[in-house]
Design a protein around this motif. Structure first.
Motif, PDB file in Angstrom:
ATOM      1  N   PHE A 181      12.021 -48.994 -24.872  1.00  0.00           N
ATOM      2  CA  PHE A 181      10.572 -47.942 -25.549  1.00  0.00           C
ATOM      3  C   PHE A 181      11.052 -46.590 -24.906  1.00  0.00           C
ATOM      4  O   PHE A 181       9.786 -45.709 -24.768  1.00  0.00           O
ATOM      5  N   ALA A 182      11.446 -46.131 -23.420  1.00  0.00           N
ATOM      6  CA  ALA A 182      11.023 -44.619 -22.997  1.00  0.00           C
ATOM      7  C   ALA A 182      11.841 -44.230 -23.590  1.00  0.00           C
ATOM      8  O   ALA A 182      11.724 -42.771 -23.552  1.00  0.00           O
ATOM      9  N   LYS A 183      13.156 -44.722 -23.779  1.00  0.00           N
ATOM     10  CA  LYS A 183      14.573 -44.129 -23.863  1.00  0.00           C
ATOM     11  C   LYS A 183      14.343 -43.604 -25.681  1.00  0.00           C
ATOM     12  O   LYS A 183      15.311 -42.243 -25.773  1.00  0.00           O
ATOM     13  N   HIS A 184      13.796 -44.571 -26.263  1.00  0.00           N
ATOM     14  CA  HIS A 184      14.122 -44.242 -27.707  1.00  0.00           C
ATOM     15  C   HIS A 184      12.505 -43.633 -27.793  1.00  0.00           C
ATOM     16  O   HIS A 184      11.526 -44.736 -28.274  1.00  0.00           O
ATOM     17  N   ASP A 185      12.338 -42.830 -28.957  1.00  0.00           N
ATOM     18  CA  ASP A 185      10.926 -42.031 -29.086  1.00  0.00           C
ATOM     19  C   ASP A 185      10.501 -42.848 -31.140  1.00  0.00           C
ATOM     20  O   ASP A 185       9.080 -42.947 -31.524  1.00  0.00           O
ATOM     21  N   ARG A 186      11.171 -43.133 -31.695  1.00  0.00           N
ATOM     22  CA  ARG A 186      10.923 -43.802 -33.329  1.00  0.00           C
ATOM     23  C   ARG A 186      11.522 -44.967 -33.410  1.00  0.00           C
ATOM     24  O   ARG A 186      12.725 -45.197 -33.552  1.00  0.00           O
ATOM     25  N   LEU A 187      10.459 -46.184 -32.632  1.00  0.00           N
ATOM     26  CA  LEU A 187      11.128 -47.147 -33.128  1.00  0.00           C
ATOM     27  C   LEU A 187      10.514 -48.638 -34.096  1.00  0.00           C
ATOM     28  O   LEU A 187       9.394 -48.106 -34.337  1.00  0.00           O
ATOM     29  N   ILE A 188      11.018 -49.261 -35.257  1.00  0.00           N
ATOM     30  CA  ILE A 188      10.284 -50.305 -35.840  1.00  0.00           C
ATOM     31  C   ILE A 188      11.273 -51.733 -35.048  1.00  0.00           C
ATOM     32  O   ILE A 188      11.687 -52.109 -35.086  1.00  0.00           O
ATOM     33  N   ALA A 189       9.773 -52.458 -34.756  1.00  0.00           N
ATOM     34  CA  ALA A 189      10.416 -53.627 -33.594  1.00  0.00           C
ATOM     35  C   ALA A 189       9.181 -54.366 -34.819  1.00  0.00           C
ATOM     36  O   ALA A 189       8.393 -54.797 -35.294  1.00  0.00           O
TER      37      ALA A 189
END
Length: 909
Positions: A181-189
């Motif tokens: 969650f800190a490394k990736h700025d655009r996530l779908i979960a």
């Protein structure tokens, strides 16, 4: 150098003087820590305004660079920027208006409750794009139901090019070694993936999100003092995000308290209680947007959707089918009974029986094929057990039976080559059997909410799940198969006759047929080819989105196949509004899936009445329940006067009740239990109670939402004219590219070729042209090239923003351009550009301010204002004039705050 002075060092960057030391040394605080440096090694840090005023220069390139900087800020702030997307979609007025309202609001915390089919995913993507083009979006998190993760990923990435990643899927982003969650700025979960306490802790340890979106937000439930894990997740993320968006077509489930708790996530101070929410329901307008299909319209004001006509054709099974169905039902009932007796150990067997029940509802040929393959796998499994028990004769006999089943099913000749093929297939089947039973995947495939992949995989899984079985199941299956009728299925016969009637009226008519399972699809394709050779059939059977589009493209061609047969894969992601006739050969257990199917042809762009035919065997369990549901809907509709001139339940009422029903009724449980309820007495009672509750919830929702603002085309009109905006984008791209050594060739008013950085792009600003020509890229504010240029020119050095221009004035005028961010609690944010022009005597020159863009045209001469006078002019004249202007516009004042940033200084003659 005094304490507090801002300074710059070549190696350590900006810092602040903490103390003066003997010998000309200073103690300075940098981001990396305190250091002692000699005064000769540092310089006083200039403010942004000081850098601009201290570096005013003439020349046409300097002027163009200043204009590109101003335009890079101005373009995303245009009123109609939402309509200037590069996505190849039809933009609808209600989507443009909602995007604009959310993007310009402060705070951005809303529930978007548009009805099903109005494009909440598109609205979210447009918002993401607009915030990104403004430079206001770096980190975004989409929290969606597990079954919709792939759909969101495809739409955001393939249509809008937003570069989102999926959290937690195999081969994708994981959090095993570091905080994803800190490394990736655009996530779908998926909400299930995130709601674990350990994941929530990691979410809160990561930087805050710019935007968090929850899809299907009605699942964020709270009952009294008990908050579900879903709700707690949303509560945690609400406080860890700048902007917070909830999406749901059915946000109110008939329970005022649950809905009030949903609103608490957006604004905990809006209502003190559910009762106050009812009394002051007009306040919901500050946090809720709801658009109905009746409100929505095209840009010219015509209705968004053509009419639709849905007809259910019911008939009974033939005598042979009745006998086969009775044997099959007995087999399924024994399976369900055994599963119940075994408790938790029987879950897997229950899932197997459920999948068989669903396949049987699709076609008898499909369930026969799947039963036959399960019989084969049971035979091989038993042979392997005999081998382990050293029963050689038993092993050989069973392997002989298995080979014979393969030979008959695959029509393989009794030759050395054929026997070799059978041995190869047998080895492959043995390998499948040794794989571990995946009970979770079985459960997903058995669910009425299963995705296209899991539905298709279910056909395969029930054949290999032999670790769970009935006693003597091979012989039980043999008894069922022996009763299989040899004649054409009744539903197939009815479909063939219907197709004949359609093509007698119009031989070129395009027809869409939905059938859930592959074996049914193969059956229909064969039968159509036999009955109507030359009409052509294309099958959409899953795979990636590219395969779907390829099937759609073949079907769309005027000289292409006349029939498209869709599995579950066709429920979403394809647009078939060029066809007007749809047959539902089988019926999904969840009627909302039926609405999704109909939505493939009954959508924006359909010019004819969409004709839908449901084929139902009324004497099967599934047929009986479907007809019960249909009758109850019609009964409610007639009572409310919600029946159209053809006798159909109006679409809005159908969507409202079915939307509420989906959260009140377990269709899986309903259909499974009906196996042991031959008269459907218990089933009827359960269905009627659920329908009654859903109708009551619909009434409650209507009462609560009746004061919400409705969409009006008048809201869209100020945002509708985008021609000027498109020309500004082209001018910006052309100037920026050519200034950096690239080339832009304009072919006509709509098409251009951009050669930049050793890349050539063929582009257009015409949306219709882009949709009809795949070789053209649609140029918009969110096109990758435009985004790259916007980011570059917004971030150039302040030392390049002081310029001069000769525009034919009879006096010296200084034009300044300011980026203003205004803030007021509960009101719209006021990000805007404000020009302030004054003459050398300090008097405002409004005529120059109105011609802002004309003031950046060459020629350019030497600076006209003495360097020593610029700072005084700025502080004594321009900044006070700016403050008065902001007060006049309502941006500055009591309880209002703002930030002003100088982005250009142009000395005009």
């Amino acid at each position: 150098m005094q304490p507090g002075q801002r300074i710059v060092h070549a190696d350590f960057g900006e810092g602040i003087v903490v103390a003066a030391l003997p010998g000309g040394y200073l103690r300075v605080f940098f981001a990396s820590g305190e250091r002692e440096l000699h005064a000769d090694a540092i310089q006083v840090a200039q403010t942004r305004s000081e850098q601009i005023l201290g570096n005013v220069a003439g020349g046409p390139e300097r002027l163009l660079r200043a204009w590109l900087h101003v335009e890079a800020h101005a373009l995303p702030l245009m009123e109609n920027s939402a309509a200037l997307t590069a996505a190849r979609i039809d933009l609808l007025p209600h989507q443009v208006v909602l995007t604009h309202r959310v993007a310009t609001a402060c705070p951005r915390r809303f529930l978007v409750a548009d009805e099903v089919g109005l494009g909440k995913t598109i609205e979210t993507a447009l918002l993401l794009r607009e915030l990104a083009s403004r430079g206001e979006l770096t980190r975004a998190l989409m929290v969606v139901p597990a079954g919709l993760v792939n759909n969101w990923h495809r739409e955001l990435n393939e249509i809008f090019h937003l570069n989102f990643e999926v959290f937690g899927s195999e081969g994708d982003v994981t959090d095993r070694k570091s905080n994803a969650f800190a490394k990736h700025d655009r996530l779908i979960a998926s909400v299930d993936t995130l709601k674990r306490p350990a994941r929530i802790r990691r979410l809160l340890e990561a930087p805050k999100w710019d935007l968090v979106v929850f899809d299907e937000a009605h699942h964020l439930s709270a009952y009294g003092d008990r908050k579900t894990a879903n709700y707690k997740l949303a509560e945690s993320l609400r406080d860890h995000a700048r902007d917070f968006l909830l999406l749901s077509a059915t946000p109110h489930q008939g329970d005022h308290y649950r809905f009030w708790m949903l609103i608490q996530l957006l604004n905990p101070t809006l209502f003190r209680s559910p009762d106050e929410m009812l009394e002051e329901r007009h306040r919901l307008n500050s946090v809720v947007f709801r658009r109905t299909k009746a409100d929505a319209c095209t840009p010219d004001g015509s209705p968004l959707f053509a009419r639709r006509w849905v007809h259910t054709e019911s008939f009974t099974m033939s005598e042979g089918e009745t006998g086969f169905y009775a044997k099959l039902r007995e087999y399924l009932q024994d399976g369900f009974d055994l599963a119940r007796k075994k408790g938790s150990e029987g879950h897997a067997l229950g899932f197997v029986m459920t999948i068989f029940q669903k396949i049987a509802a699709s076609s008898f040929a499909a369930v026969r094929s799947t039963l036959r393959r399960r019989q084969l796998m049971l035979t091989i499994h038993e042979a392997l057990l005999k081998d382990q028990a050293l029963d050689v004769d038993g092993h050989l006999e069973l392997m002989k039976q298995a080979k014979n089943i393969i030979r008959v099913e695959s029509n393989i000749p009794d030759t050395p080559l054929g026997n070799g093929e059978i041995d190869r297939m047998l080895a492959e089947l043995k390998y499948r059997l040794v794989r571990k039973l995946d009970e979770d995947s079985l459960a997903v495939a058995a669910s009425s909410h299963s995705s296209e992949q899991s539905t298709i995989a279910g056909e395969e899984m029930v054949t290999t799940a032999v670790a769970v079985s009935l006693p003597e199941e091979r012989s039980r299956i043999a008894t069922v198969l022996a009763a299989f009728p040899a004649i054409q299925e009744t539903k197939v016969e009815k479909l063939m006759r219907a197709l004949g009637s359609v093509w007698n009226q119009n031989p070129a008519e395009k027809v869409v047929i939905f059938a859930t399972y592959l074996a049914t699809v193969d059956l229909l394709a064969r039968e159509i080819d036999i009955s109507y050779p030359g009409q052509g059939v294309v099958v959409l059977r899953g795979g990636d989105h590219g395969m779907k589009l390829a099937a759609e493209k073949r079907f769309r061609k005027a000289d292409g196949p006349r029939v498209l047969i869709c599995t579950a894969a066709g429920r979403e992601g394809i647009n078939l509004q060029f066809a007007r006739i749809l047959f539902n050969f089988d019926l999904p257990w969840n009627p909302m899936d039926l609405e999704q199917r109909i939505g493939r042809i009954h959508r924006y762009g359909q010019r004819d009445t969409a004709q839908v035919y449901n084929l139902v065997l009324s004497d099967t369990i599934e047929g009986s329940i479907f007809l019960l549901l249909t009758d109850k809907l019609e009964e409610i509709a007639k009572t409310l006067g919600k029946v159209d001139e053809q006798g159909n339940v109006t679409e809005d009422l159908r969507a409202q009740i079915l939307g509420q029903l989906s959260d009140r009724l377990s269709y899986d449980q309903l259909y499974r239990n009906a196996i042991s309820d031959p008269e459907l007495r218990r089933t009827r009672q359960e269905l009627e109670a659920a329908m009654s509750n859903a109708n009551e919830a619909r009434k409650v929702v209507y009462e609560l939402f009746q004061d919400l603002d409705r969409f009006s085309l008048d809201d869209y009109q100020p945002l509708a004219d985008i021609d000027a905006g498109k020309r500004r984008i082209v001018d910006f791209v052309k100037t920026a590219v050519e200034l950096d050594g690239g080339q832009v060739d304009l072919f006509d008013q709509d098409r251009l070729r951009v050669t930049f950085d050793r890349t050539e792009l063929r582009c257009t600003i015409n949306r219709d042209l882009a949709r009809s020509d795949d070789t053209l890229e649609l140029l918009g504010l969110d096109h990758p090239l435009v985004l790259r240029l916007l980011h570059h020119w917004r971030s150039i050095s302040p030392a390049e923003l002081g310029a001069t221009a000769t525009v034919g004035l009879n006096q010296l005028v200084v034009l300044t351009v300011w980026l203003i961010q205004g803030y007021q609690r509960g009101a719209d944010a006021t990000a805007t550009l404000v020009p302030i022009a004054v003459d050398h005597a300090g008097k405002r020159v409004p005529s120059v301010e109105k011609r802002l863009r004309d003031c950046f045209q060459p020629p350019s001469d030497a600076p006209a204002v003495p360097a020593a006078e610029r700072s005084a002019l700025l502080q004594m004249v321009i900044e006070p004039a700016l403050q008065r202007e902001l007060q006049h516009r309502g941006i500055a004042g009591v309880e209002k705050s703002h930030a002003a940033r100088l982005i250009a200084w142009v000395e005009l003659k």
